[in-house]
Design an enzyme around this catalytic site. Structure first.
Site, PDB file in Angstrom:
ATOM      1  N   LEU A  18       0.806  -1.174  -0.010  1.00  0.00           N
ATOM      2  CA  LEU A  18      -0.131  -0.036  -0.003  1.00  0.00           C
ATOM      3  C   LEU A  18       0.758   1.373  -0.098  1.00  0.00           C
ATOM      4  O   LEU A  18       0.451   2.229  -0.499  1.00  0.00           O
ATOM      5  CB  LEU A  18      -1.004   0.126   1.209  1.00  0.00           C
ATOM      6  CG  LEU A  18      -1.950  -1.079   1.342  1.00  0.00           C
ATOM      7  CD1 LEU A  18      -2.898  -0.909   2.557  1.00  0.00           C
ATOM      8  CD2 LEU A  18      -3.106  -0.906   0.046  1.00  0.00           C
ATOM      9  N   GLY A  21       6.560   4.900   4.125  1.00  0.00           N
ATOM     10  CA  GLY A  21       7.083   6.098   4.399  1.00  0.00           C
ATOM     11  C   GLY A  21       8.680   6.208   5.121  1.00  0.00           C
ATOM     12  O   GLY A  21       9.236   5.013   4.786  1.00  0.00           O
ATOM     13  N   GLN A  22       9.171   7.171   5.930  1.00  0.00           N
ATOM     14  CA  GLN A  22      10.558   6.872   6.330  1.00  0.00           C
ATOM     15  C   GLN A  22      10.797   5.710   7.161  1.00  0.00           C
ATOM     16  O   GLN A  22      11.873   5.190   7.359  1.00  0.00           O
ATOM     17  CB  GLN A  22      10.797   8.432   6.988  1.00  0.00           C
ATOM     18  CG  GLN A  22      12.214   8.467   7.254  1.00  0.00           C
ATOM     19  CD  GLN A  22      12.601   9.716   8.086  1.00  0.00           C
ATOM     20  OE1 GLN A  22      11.464  10.581   8.179  1.00  0.00           O
ATOM     21  NE2 GLN A  22      13.960   9.970   8.290  1.00  0.00           N
ATOM     22  N   LYS A  41       0.968  -2.187   9.264  1.00  0.00           N
ATOM     23  CA  LYS A  41       1.803  -1.053   9.422  1.00  0.00           C
ATOM     24  C   LYS A  41       3.045  -1.814  10.117  1.00  0.00           C
ATOM     25  O   LYS A  41       2.968  -1.811  10.890  1.00  0.00           O
ATOM     26  CB  LYS A  41       1.136   0.118  10.070  1.00  0.00           C
ATOM     27  CG  LYS A  41       2.226   1.384   9.857  1.00  0.00           C
ATOM     28  CD  LYS A  41       1.425   2.358  10.905  1.00  0.00           C
ATOM     29  CE  LYS A  41       2.482   3.661  10.822  1.00  0.00           C
ATOM     30  NZ  LYS A  41       1.472   4.831  11.267  1.00  0.00           N
ATOM     31  N   ASP A 137      -1.989  15.774  14.742  1.00  0.00           N
ATOM     32  CA  ASP A 137      -1.616  15.782  13.459  1.00  0.00           C
ATOM     33  C   ASP A 137      -2.944  15.386  12.382  1.00  0.00           C
ATOM     34  O   ASP A 137      -2.878  14.722  11.569  1.00  0.00           O
ATOM     35  CB  ASP A 137      -0.566  14.519  13.121  1.00  0.00           C
ATOM     36  CG  ASP A 137       0.223  14.474  11.905  1.00  0.00           C
ATOM     37  OD1 ASP A 137      -0.004  15.615  11.408  1.00  0.00           O
ATOM     38  OD2 ASP A 137       0.816  13.349  11.548  1.00  0.00           O
TER      39      ASP A 137
END
Length: 346
Positions: A18, A21-22, A41, A137
């Site tokens: 999917l 990221g970092q 994740k 966030d």
């Protein structure tokens, strides 16, 4: 213990990649025990030296908070297990996110659609704040939507418990375009107002179909805010001048909200105005927002199953819709996260 971890990992069959990221990679997977489709994740925790960057702390914070939360508009953490230098979080699988919906120009967002998205966002946020948690966030791509159109708040890596007297927090939270002015002025003590300002920016983005205040730096962000909404006075925001990073700005008159959001009715303009009050102590709360006339007046919110679904692949939308803004958004987020994202960030 090792066997338990290995068996839990084997429980999930990877179906699709999917995004990355970092510090994390996200996969679509199937739970072999229940046949449920989930999102995994996988966070790279790294070595102890890397833990100083907050990678470990962020992952553990997300796990701890989500284990304690249960609400229809909060992403569900179904499982969590570690192996070697990685930790895997298993979430509800979500079909898309609000950023994709906003950017899909083939979709028409009606007042009822926008009301539904805002209602679900505020209901999830009200639950968080009632449990003394700040999200810190909020932005469109952290508001996920499942196949039934149910919106869920996600990505709790920056979330924090609040309420302790005189407790200071970092001001380097919230993606800049959604960051409240008190944070931009370096406030270390803040509350639910930082989330509510972000909600105002998201609502504006739903109405305009482009980011409302896309600043290039903290100073540029403040300039855009004041040029658009007017420069606050000490009467409007009594403690403004005492904030750590306060600087004096030119006195901008601002643009009337009904000129910016020309199709919005008075009830919606009242909500927007309440979300964009400069004084964080006066800014409306999620509970107050949900009680405003906007949500009880017609038209009513669209049921989730009738909300629009994206017609294009996620990657196509995120990269081709307004390329300049897309690059700017990625650059802004990358600089704040300390690296360049490779694809989608879950």
């Amino acid at each position: 213990m090792a066997l338990d971890v290995k068996s839990r990992a084997k429980r999930y069959e990877k179906l699709d990649f999917l995004g990355e990221g970092q510090f994390a990679t996200v996969y679509k997977a199937r739970d072999k025990n229940t046949n449920q489709i989930v999102a995994i994740k996988k966070i790279k925790l790294g070595h102890r030296s890397e833990a100083k960057d907050g990678i470990n702390r962020t992952a553990l914070r997300e796990i701890k908070l989500l284990q304690e939360l249960s609400h229809p508009n909060i992403i569900g953490l179904l499982d969590a297990f570690g192996h070697k230098s990685n930790i895997s979080l298993v979430f509800d699988f979500m079909e898309t996110d609000l950023e994709v919906i906003i950017k899909d120009n083939s979709l028409v967002l009606t007042p009822s659609h926008i009301k539904a998205y805002m209602l679900m966002t505020l209901q999830g946020l009200e639950y968080l704040h009632q449990h003394w948690i700040l999200h810190r966030d909020l932005k469109p791509n952290n508001l996920l939507l499942d196949e039934n159109g149910v919106l869920k708040l996600a990505d709790f890596g920056l979330a924090k418990s609040f309420g302790s007297p005189n407790r200071a927090y970092t001001h380097q939270v919230v993606t800049r375009w959604y960051r409240a002015p008190e944070l931009l002025f370096g406030a270390r003590m803040y509350g639910v107002g930082v989330d509510m300002w972000a909600v105002g920016c998201i609502l504006a983005e739903l109405l305009l179909r482009v980011p409302f205040l896309p600043g290039d730096s903290d100073l540029d962000q403040l300039t855009r805010i004041f040029e658009t909404l007017g420069t606050p006075t000490e009467e409007q925001w009594p403690d403004m001048c005492s904030l750590p990073d306060y600087v004096t700005f030119k006195s901008f008159p601002g643009i009337p909200l009904h000129h910016i959001f020309s199709a919005a009715g008075d009830d919606l303009l009242d909500l927007i105005q309440g979300l964009f009050l400069f004084n964080p102590c006066a800014r409306i709360t999620a509970t107050q927002a949900l009680k405003m006339k906007y949500f009880s007046n017609r038209p009513g919110p669209t049921p989730g199953c009738q909300l629009p679904r994206p017609n294009c692949p996620v990657e196509t939308l995120k990269e081709q819709s307004n390329p300049a803004l897309a690059i700017k958004r990625k650059r802004t987020e990358a600089l704040e996260q300390g690296g360049l994202p490779k694809k989608l960030i879950f």
